[in-house]
Design an enzyme around this catalytic site. Sequence first.
Site, mmCIF file in Angstrom:
data_model
loop_
_atom_site.group_PDB
_atom_site.id
_atom_site.type_symbol
_atom_site.label_atom_id
_atom_site.label_comp_id
_atom_site.label_asym_id
_atom_site.label_seq_id
_atom_site.Cartn_x
_atom_site.Cartn_y
_atom_site.Cartn_z
ATOM 1 N N ASP A 168 -7.738 -4.512 9.379
ATOM 2 C CA ASP A 168 -6.492 -5.090 9.870
ATOM 3 C C ASP A 168 -6.386 -5.041 11.387
ATOM 4 O O ASP A 168 -5.413 -5.540 11.945
ATOM 5 C CB ASP A 168 -5.289 -4.382 9.231
ATOM 6 C CG ASP A 168 -4.473 -5.312 8.358
ATOM 7 O OD1 ASP A 168 -5.017 -6.360 7.948
ATOM 8 O OD2 ASP A 168 -3.294 -5.012 8.099
ATOM 9 N N ASP A 186 2.121 2.308 -2.465
ATOM 10 C CA ASP A 186 1.505 2.889 -3.655
ATOM 11 C C ASP A 186 2.558 3.372 -4.652
ATOM 12 O O ASP A 186 2.506 3.045 -5.842
ATOM 13 C CB ASP A 186 0.555 4.022 -3.265
ATOM 14 C CG ASP A 186 1.175 5.013 -2.286
ATOM 15 O OD1 ASP A 186 2.339 4.810 -1.879
ATOM 16 O OD2 ASP A 186 0.506 5.995 -1.923
#
Length: 731
Positions: free
Chosen positions: A142, A440
């Site tokens: 990223d 998550d």
Amino acid sequence: MRNQKKKKAPTLHSFNEDPFIPLNRLHILLCATAIAAVLHRHLFSILSSPTPISSSLLLLSDLLLSFMWAVTQSFRWRPIRRREHPETLALAVPDPLLPNLDVFICTADPSKEPPICVASAALSALAFDYPSDKLSVFISDDGCSDLTLFAFMEAARFARHWLPFSKEMRILERCPETFFNSTDDPRSDEIKLLYQRMKKKIESVMEKGQVSDDLFISEEDRATFKKWKNFTRSNHPAVVQVLLQSSRDMDIMGNPLPNLVYVSREKSSTSFHHFKAGALNALLRVSGVMSNAPVILTLDCDMHCNDPNAPRRAMCYFLDPELSPKLAYVQFPQRFPGVNKNDIYGGEIKRLYQINPRGMDGLKGPNYVGTGCFHSRRSFYGPPSSPPSLLNDLNEQTSDTPLSSEAILRKAHEVASCEYEDGTKWGSTIGMRYGSMSEDYHTGYRLHCEGWESVFCDPERPAFFCKIPITLNDVLSQNKRWCLGVLEVFFSRHSPMIFGVRKVSFLMGLCYSYDGFWTSWCIPILIYGLLPQLALTNQIPLFPKVSDPWFYLYAYLFLSAYCQDLIDFLASKGTFNRWWSDQRMWLIRGITSYLFGAAQFALKQIGIPAPGFNVTSKIMPDEVSKRYEDGIFEFGIVSPFFISLGTVAIVNLISFIIGMVNAVRKERGFDEMFVQLFLSAFVVVNSWPIYEAMFLRKDGGRIPRRVTGISILLAGILYSISYFLYTDSRI
């Protein structure tokens, strides 16, 4: 034929219930009765109390402690322990019939996440004991760094030597850095030399901050890097580079290598990118185009494989015909070999990574903790009842089409673009869920709400090893980020306390509520860490005397809570010293990361935005690492966290000294003030590293004098306020 016995299916896994379940449930009943009695006493004593404000605050504190205790018991209702049987899997499912596996590894900043470490994590995954033609590793960068791409080009070359060597030698530690640091086997000298050359080359590029033309072996590589000249981290097109292709590339023994693909999704300053969740969704789509494996493993960039059989262990569950239709993921615990002897920062976080998941496994399965998790690709595309055809909406890969073909690369770039998700359900009902910095926790929770289940896989040999932060500020900053993320879910329309208890089950809703309301610990910890101590200084009793029968009820609740936590910790192969560090860090987090996380979330709700996602640095100076290995707390900077810690520590130290003097002077002083003296002493003992860093240490990791001065000033202000508040009640 009628009397012929039906052939029994092979046993791929088994489980046993915790033998202490009946005792746990009896303990829950006894504690619930004691808590109800204490709350009843509190409620009806406020009106007659000479200090109604203090009594009301203590009641609030006890109500929150009771709530958190109640939701914690859901983890103890039916804990189980599972075991996999990979030897049976080898007999039941031959290698050609094993499902394909995609591995996702995310990195974002080469200055904080060294590319050599990320490359080592990828090499350990490439070396899984799994058919090479069924394995693909996808790297999400990223930061769109040419330094990271260069490191993986070098790693791809080294893989040609490392994979056959590690498999032929049958070594278990298939992360090169870990292996070479732990062996002096002369058979590894040649491959070690190759690794050191690769590492030196990558580190040299990192020092220069650029990739020079003389480092390229081929014109193709040189042409690839020319595209990067006008790229910036926040503005660049999608980059998809196939570094290894199973149908084309061979190792030095002539065996096919797994696929290795570098991906950097398109970035634009005008588009919101959803942090790690957005990066993982881009990998979901790119891999769907290129390999479309039915099973996906997510790994952090600082994590490496410690057991090459980990995929086969996961397949023991995915290939169970009774379990697989509703199985969303198999979660392995995070393990941290780098913690010091007493784990001074509680870095193992056993309750989050081992104790609680085992309790949830007896219900609907553990929560997803972001790494070391094998997912069913199908679970990202809707509930178990959704049509499997949805999986094929991106896939253009066929067995005869190479990954590097023009058609597949064109489609891969398309699905990695900024606009691809516009007007779609990505992030809401497809893929990783958006709306929380803890993607998550949010994703695992939403999958359970859709009807999926999960499994906790905790083999004797740890499957994966992680690195941990080794400075206190990094530990608390990371924890504050988690707090913000779970609060975003807890106070959303999908709150586990309301939505979760209906959609999953009552107990699973409580399990997710425990994590979602972490920050509530800050209120009782702050109240019990300051209020009794300030009252002690002013000789105001707030608790029953030792001679009062109610005292023993308080003592029972305190001791039972701590003893049960200690038993849970020791049962998870912990030690007493590490448990002490763990409970001390719970107190520290209560007045730092939990407190500041709650405050930052509240500010965000009224329009004051929170800071963006900060990557925890994996690079530390040698002197910091040395202090951590020696078990010395690392402060070293001016931080609001340390001001909060220093203030509470000083208040308790002064209160304990004054309280002891008054108790000695006054007849029956210990009988009247014992609980408050005990609380002060307990905090003082836990605060020793803070006093040491404030007044005794001279090294660079001590608490700065500015922080000490502000803490003393704030402690003085609190004492002044308490003096006037208790004027009418002072004895």
